[in-house]
Motif scaffolding. Structure first.
Motif, PDB file in Angstrom:
ATOM      1  N   ALA A  94     -26.521  15.371  44.941  1.00  0.00           N
ATOM      2  CA  ALA A  94     -27.962  14.965  45.258  1.00  0.00           C
ATOM      3  C   ALA A  94     -28.036  14.659  46.548  1.00  0.00           C
ATOM      4  CB  ALA A  94     -28.604  14.342  44.145  1.00  0.00           C
ATOM      5  N   GLY A  95     -28.570  15.316  47.638  1.00  0.00           N
ATOM      6  CA  GLY A  95     -28.491  15.040  48.895  1.00  0.00           C
ATOM      7  C   GLY A  95     -27.262  14.896  49.487  1.00  0.00           C
ATOM      8  N   ASP A  96     -26.815  13.643  50.219  1.00  0.00           N
ATOM      9  CA  ASP A  96     -25.428  13.590  50.501  1.00  0.00           C
ATOM     10  C   ASP A  96     -24.546  13.102  49.845  1.00  0.00           C
ATOM     11  OD1 ASP A  96     -26.456  14.692  53.016  1.00  0.00           O
ATOM     12  OD2 ASP A  96     -27.291  12.808  54.052  1.00  0.00           O
ATOM     13  N   TYR A  97     -24.978  12.958  48.509  1.00  0.00           N
ATOM     14  CA  TYR A  97     -23.995  11.945  47.593  1.00  0.00           C
ATOM     15  C   TYR A  97     -23.639  12.883  46.390  1.00  0.00           C
ATOM     16  CZ  TYR A  97     -25.384   7.692  49.425  1.00  0.00           C
ATOM     17  OH  TYR A  97     -24.983   6.427  50.264  1.00  0.00           O
ATOM     18  N   GLU A  98     -22.349  12.537  45.929  1.00  0.00           N
ATOM     19  CA  GLU A  98     -21.836  13.382  44.807  1.00  0.00           C
ATOM     20  C   GLU A  98     -21.726  12.061  43.659  1.00  0.00           C
ATOM     21  OE1 GLU A  98     -18.117  15.039  45.560  1.00  0.00           O
ATOM     22  OE2 GLU A  98     -17.040  13.153  45.505  1.00  0.00           O
ATOM     23  N   TYR A  99     -22.116  12.168  42.356  1.00  0.00           N
ATOM     24  CA  TYR A  99     -22.137  11.282  41.283  1.00  0.00           C
ATOM     25  C   TYR A  99     -21.250  11.652  40.176  1.00  0.00           C
ATOM     26  CZ  TYR A  99     -26.314   9.584  43.767  1.00  0.00           C
ATOM     27  OH  TYR A  99     -27.407   9.164  44.584  1.00  0.00           O
ATOM     28  N   HIS A 100     -20.914  10.517  39.501  1.00  0.00           N
ATOM     29  CA  HIS A 100     -20.117  10.553  38.437  1.00  0.00           C
ATOM     30  C   HIS A 100     -20.556   9.812  37.286  1.00  0.00           C
ATOM     31  CE1 HIS A 100     -18.628   6.728  38.156  1.00  0.00           C
ATOM     32  NE2 HIS A 100     -18.551   6.531  39.544  1.00  0.00           N
ATOM     33  N   PRO A 101     -20.577  10.304  35.963  1.00  0.00           N
ATOM     34  CA  PRO A 101     -20.855   9.692  34.990  1.00  0.00           C
ATOM     35  C   PRO A 101     -20.224   8.222  34.595  1.00  0.00           C
ATOM     36  CG  PRO A 101     -19.694  11.254  34.071  1.00  0.00           C
ATOM     37  CD  PRO A 101     -19.892  11.492  35.499  1.00  0.00           C
ATOM     38  N   TYR A 102     -20.785   7.113  34.214  1.00  0.00           N
ATOM     39  CA  TYR A 102     -20.112   6.034  33.898  1.00  0.00           C
ATOM     40  C   TYR A 102     -19.341   5.897  32.649  1.00  0.00           C
ATOM     41  CZ  TYR A 102     -19.504   0.961  33.151  1.00  0.00           C
ATOM     42  OH  TYR A 102     -18.958  -0.208  32.934  1.00  0.00           O
ATOM     43  N   TYR A 103     -18.137   5.574  32.636  1.00  0.00           N
ATOM     44  CA  TYR A 103     -17.221   5.673  31.498  1.00  0.00           C
ATOM     45  C   TYR A 103     -17.503   4.380  30.600  1.00  0.00           C
ATOM     46  CZ  TYR A 103     -14.236   9.566  32.758  1.00  0.00           C
ATOM     47  OH  TYR A 103     -13.483  10.740  33.193  1.00  0.00           O
ATOM     48  N   GLY A 104     -18.505   4.523  29.668  1.00  0.00           N
ATOM     49  CA  GLY A 104     -18.761   3.374  29.032  1.00  0.00           C
ATOM     50  C   GLY A 104     -18.275   3.715  27.494  1.00  0.00           C
ATOM     51  N   LYS A 105     -18.879   3.071  26.488  1.00  0.00           N
ATOM     52  CA  LYS A 105     -18.473   3.459  25.008  1.00  0.00           C
ATOM     53  C   LYS A 105     -18.584   4.814  24.664  1.00  0.00           C
ATOM     54  CE  LYS A 105     -20.448   2.039  20.755  1.00  0.00           C
ATOM     55  NZ  LYS A 105     -21.598   1.253  19.983  1.00  0.00           N
ATOM     56  N   GLU A 106     -19.451   5.518  25.047  1.00  0.00           N
ATOM     57  CA  GLU A 106     -19.461   6.989  24.480  1.00  0.00           C
ATOM     58  C   GLU A 106     -18.395   8.047  25.012  1.00  0.00           C
ATOM     59  OE1 GLU A 106     -23.289   4.994  24.245  1.00  0.00           O
ATOM     60  OE2 GLU A 106     -21.818   5.343  25.967  1.00  0.00           O
ATOM     61  N   ALA A 107     -18.211   7.540  26.421  1.00  0.00           N
ATOM     62  CA  ALA A 107     -16.771   8.234  26.805  1.00  0.00           C
ATOM     63  C   ALA A 107     -15.401   7.781  26.270  1.00  0.00           C
ATOM     64  CB  ALA A 107     -16.850   8.106  28.415  1.00  0.00           C
ATOM     65  N   ALA A 108     -15.591   6.509  26.175  1.00  0.00           N
ATOM     66  CA  ALA A 108     -14.129   6.118  25.209  1.00  0.00           C
ATOM     67  C   ALA A 108     -13.926   6.626  23.934  1.00  0.00           C
ATOM     68  CB  ALA A 108     -14.308   4.549  25.280  1.00  0.00           C
ATOM     69  N   GLY A 109     -15.067   6.926  23.245  1.00  0.00           N
ATOM     70  CA  GLY A 109     -14.873   7.533  21.969  1.00  0.00           C
ATOM     71  C   GLY A 109     -14.504   8.851  22.186  1.00  0.00           C
ATOM     72  N   ALA A 110     -14.784   9.636  22.969  1.00  0.00           N
ATOM     73  CA  ALA A 110     -14.428  10.929  23.289  1.00  0.00           C
ATOM     74  C   ALA A 110     -12.984  11.034  23.793  1.00  0.00           C
ATOM     75  CB  ALA A 110     -15.255  11.751  24.226  1.00  0.00           C
ATOM     76  N   TYR A 111     -12.697  10.100  24.569  1.00  0.00           N
ATOM     77  CA  TYR A 111     -11.101  10.080  25.293  1.00  0.00           C
ATOM     78  C   TYR A 111     -10.367   9.880  23.913  1.00  0.00           C
ATOM     79  CZ  TYR A 111      -7.136   7.690  27.068  1.00  0.00           C
ATOM     80  OH  TYR A 111      -5.922   7.208  27.160  1.00  0.00           O
ATOM     81  N   ASN A 112     -10.717   8.854  23.003  1.00  0.00           N
ATOM     82  CA  ASN A 112      -9.886   8.357  21.800  1.00  0.00           C
ATOM     83  C   ASN A 112      -9.752   9.597  21.054  1.00  0.00           C
ATOM     84  OD1 ASN A 112      -9.267   5.752  22.777  1.00  0.00           O
ATOM     85  ND2 ASN A 112     -11.272   4.781  21.636  1.00  0.00           N
ATOM     86  N   GLU A 113     -10.674  10.278  20.732  1.00  0.00           N
ATOM     87  CA  GLU A 113     -10.464  11.450  19.918  1.00  0.00           C
ATOM     88  C   GLU A 113      -9.684  12.378  20.349  1.00  0.00           C
ATOM     89  OE1 GLU A 113     -12.041  12.664  16.994  1.00  0.00           O
ATOM     90  OE2 GLU A 113     -12.731  10.665  16.661  1.00  0.00           O
ATOM     91  N   ALA A 114      -9.867  12.733  21.615  1.00  0.00           N
ATOM     92  CA  ALA A 114      -8.697  13.566  22.414  1.00  0.00           C
ATOM     93  C   ALA A 114      -7.399  13.123  22.406  1.00  0.00           C
ATOM     94  CB  ALA A 114      -9.442  13.799  23.860  1.00  0.00           C
ATOM     95  N   GLY A 115      -7.176  11.732  22.560  1.00  0.00           N
ATOM     96  CA  GLY A 115      -5.817  11.442  22.682  1.00  0.00           C
ATOM     97  C   GLY A 115      -5.260  10.919  21.184  1.00  0.00           C
ATOM     98  N   SER A 116      -5.930  11.171  20.323  1.00  0.00           N
ATOM     99  CA  SER A 116      -5.339  10.747  18.772  1.00  0.00           C
ATOM    100  C   SER A 116      -4.408  11.646  18.320  1.00  0.00           C
ATOM    101  CB  SER A 116      -6.531  10.487  17.800  1.00  0.00           C
ATOM    102  OG  SER A 116      -7.333  11.524  17.696  1.00  0.00           O
TER     103      SER A 116
END
Length: 322
Positions: free
Chosen positions: A300-322
């Motif tokens: 957006a404009g001169d910036y690139e953005y990322h989602p903050y890795y919070g509780k929900e991202a941790a849940g997806a990561y744990n599912e993938a890593g189990s």
């Protein structure tokens, strides 16, 4: 970065997969590996960015990532193969506010790579970026939600990851996804705050991904506003047409509806095809290791953005890593 494409979910091989993941059968994995010929790799479309909404731009979505009981992180892991270890050495202390080709070597040169997948609704082939991250099963790729699943809940097919990709070369082979995992909030909401995803991949020559190329560290609920590096395969001519890995660096600007949620970014924009590439905090320019705290999502404009890795991202990561 984000494009508006709708994709169909792989059929679950056994039981019905939960709404925030898709399982890929052994037959589908074999088909994906066969599908990606050099010609198809070369002609895959670098997934481009759609204009974000105000919510997507500023991370003020309806609801923002939740907090864990306390922040946690997983350290980086070095590869067990000599070929990958040879790339892990000294890198210069550098900074960039515009995409440049990465020539520094280090662990990031083996963990980062390209993601390829198909859109079964239109027959199109697409490319994003991804990163091998350390996990319990040594088989997880971090990428963007829009490089895994559409907002209507249909998942991408023929999904593969090629670590260390460079101008068509596959120095460590091609890893096919065995399952895909995303944040539940992504379904029905294209906001960048919910654009984190992870894939579990199979082996190549009997070796797991992280054993082969190493894995960057990863952290959740980390303090925003850090100096970060981003890596991706942008598709513009200036970035090598999606055939080389590029990087940016800068102090993270944290924009959100409340402290600890939403999106963060830096004043450097990598173009279509970079989506899913890692944002790394605590990046060690001596050996190319860092802690992934997000993935390239939107520009957006001169910036690139990322989602903050919070509780929900941790849940997806744990599912993938189990």
């Amino acid at each position: 970065m984000i494009a508006s494409v709708a994709l169909a979910a792989p059929q679950a091989s056994a039981s019905q997969a939960p709404a925030s993941s898709a399982r890929v059968s052994a037959v589908q994995q074999a088909a994906a590996l066969k599908f990606w010929t050099p010609d198809r790799l070369a002609h895959a479309v670098d997934l481009d960015a759609a204009a974000p909404t105000a919510a997507g731009r500023h991370g003020s979505a309806v609801g923002t990532p939740g907090h864990l009981a306390k922040p946690f992180s997983v350290p980086a892991a070095m590869p067990r193969t000599d070929r990958a270890r040879d790339r892990v050495g000294h890198t210069a202390h550098i900074a960039a506010s515009a995409p440049q080709r990465w020539t520094g070597g280090g662990l990031i040169s083996t963990t980062a790579g390209k993601v390829f997948f198909t859109n079964p609704k239109n027959g199109g082939t697409y490319a994003c970026s991804g990163d091998a991250v350390n996990s319990g099963n040594k088989s997880v790729v971090a990428t963007a939600g829009h490089c895994v699943v559409d907002t209507d809940g249909t998942a991408y097919t023929n999904w593969v990851f090629i670590p260390g990709y460079d101008h068509g070369n596959r120095p460590f082979g091609t890893f096919a996804a065995t399952s895909l995992h995303w944040e539940p909030q992504r379904i029905g909401d294209s906001d960048a705050a919910w654009d984190a995803a992870f894939a579990t991949v199979g082996t190549v020559n009997g070796r797991r991904l992280v054993d082969t190329v190493g894995g960057e560290g990863i952290g959740f609920d980390q303090t925003p506003g850090q100096y970060v590096y981003s890596f991706g395969y942008g598709g513009s001519a200036a970035e090598g047409g999606g055939e080389q890995m590029n990087w940016c660096a800068g102090t993270e600007v944290f924009q959100s509806g409340h402290a600890g949620g939403g999106t963060g970014g830096i004043d450097c924009v990598q173009t279509g095809g970079s989506s899913g590439g890692p944002f790394l905090a605590r990046f060690d320019t001596g050996n190319g290791t860092g802690m992934q705290i997000g993935n390239i999502s939107i520009g957006a404009g001169d910036y690139e953005y990322h989602p903050y890795y919070g509780k929900e991202a941790a849940g997806a990561y744990n599912e993938a890593g189990s």
